[in-house]
Design a protein around this motif. Structure first.
Motif, PDB file in Angstrom:
ATOM      1  N   TYR A  56      -2.611   4.545   1.403  1.00 48.68           N
ATOM      2  CA  TYR A  56      -1.961   3.972   0.219  1.00 48.68           C
ATOM      3  C   TYR A  56      -0.591   3.367   0.485  1.00 48.68           C
ATOM      4  N   LEU A  61       1.636   8.185  -3.648  1.00 50.14           N
ATOM      5  CA  LEU A  61       0.540   7.576  -4.399  1.00 50.14           C
ATOM      6  C   LEU A  61      -0.740   8.390  -4.268  1.00 50.14           C
ATOM      7  N   ARG A  65      -2.708  10.193  -7.351  1.00 52.89           N
ATOM      8  CA  ARG A  65      -4.096   9.825  -7.639  1.00 52.89           C
ATOM      9  C   ARG A  65      -5.048  11.010  -7.571  1.00 52.89           C
ATOM     10  N   ARG A 141       4.552   2.307  -8.368  1.00 50.94           N
ATOM     11  CA  ARG A 141       3.519   1.503  -7.706  1.00 50.94           C
ATOM     12  C   ARG A 141       4.159   0.903  -6.454  1.00 50.94           C
TER      13      ARG A 141
END
Length: 213
Positions: A56, A61, A65, A141
């Motif tokens: 990632y 991240l 997730r 992000r």
């Protein structure tokens, strides 16, 4: 160089050398966080951290997730330093180099805000940049995710074709190039890439090489 260029600079291992002291400390802190919160032993935690970083581009991240990790808690716990000033490896000539570059300059980092601001203050780099984007500004992000790039471009009303991305991580430059940015790879390695317009060993080389952009 055309007027109106905007430079997007990564921070760690681009503007200062985080490898000797800072990255090993962060990696240990992340491994310990994973051990504590996921109940893994040291080896399993190390493998998971590395796997998420490769898959990632950021350990955070993968944790978000797959494990529902609170990003603010994770970043706060893993970016605490006993004496950050002693850990920073920085060439003061970088300040002069940045001042020589025509155009606006923005920090675009996957690091958390409190750490980014601390590095900018300790090095004096903060005076060289008109805006700072840490991972919180990107809504967690991080690069190389397209969403993080688009968040910055929208917030600053930037045309990617007017931007130059300076970065030590090739996957992040791939996203930048696909968006239409010019790319500068800070790397001492021998590898080449079609996604890189200029390759340099140090940002100190930028002024003499930026004509190629």
């Amino acid at each position: 160089m055309k007027a109106g260029r905007v430079w997007l600079f990564d921070l760690d291992n681009t503007l200062h050398n985080a490898s000797p002291h800072i990255f090993p400390h962060i990696n240990r802190s992340m491994r310990q966080y994973i051990e504590q919160h996921l109940g893994l032993d040291e080896q399993a935690a190390t493998l998971l951290r590395q796997d998420y970083w490769v898959r990632y581009g950021a350990t955070l991240l993968g944790l978000m997730r797959h494990h529902g990790t609170d990003p603010r808690h994770f970043l706060r716990e893993t970016h605490q330093f006993p004496d950050l000033k002693r850990m920073v490896v920085f060439q003061k000539a970088t300040l002069h180099t940045l001042r020589r570059l025509p155009g606006r300059k923005i920090i675009f980092s996957n690091a958390p805000h409190h750490y980014t601001e601390a590095i900018l203050e300790l090095t004096g780099l903060g005076n060289c940049f008109s805006a700072v984007y840490s991972v919180e500004n990107l809504r967690f992000r991080p690069k190389p995710m397209l969403a993080g790039f688009l968040a910055l471009l929208r917030a600053e009303h930037l045309d990617p074709k007017r931007c130059i991305m300076v970065e030590d991580s090739l996957p992040n430059l791939v996203t930048a190039k696909k968006l239409g940015m010019k790319t500068v790879w800070v790397s001492a390695g021998l590898r080449r890439s079609p996604y890189v317009d200029v390759k340099i060993k140090s940002v100190l080389q930028l002024p003499e090489r930026c004509g190629r952009l």
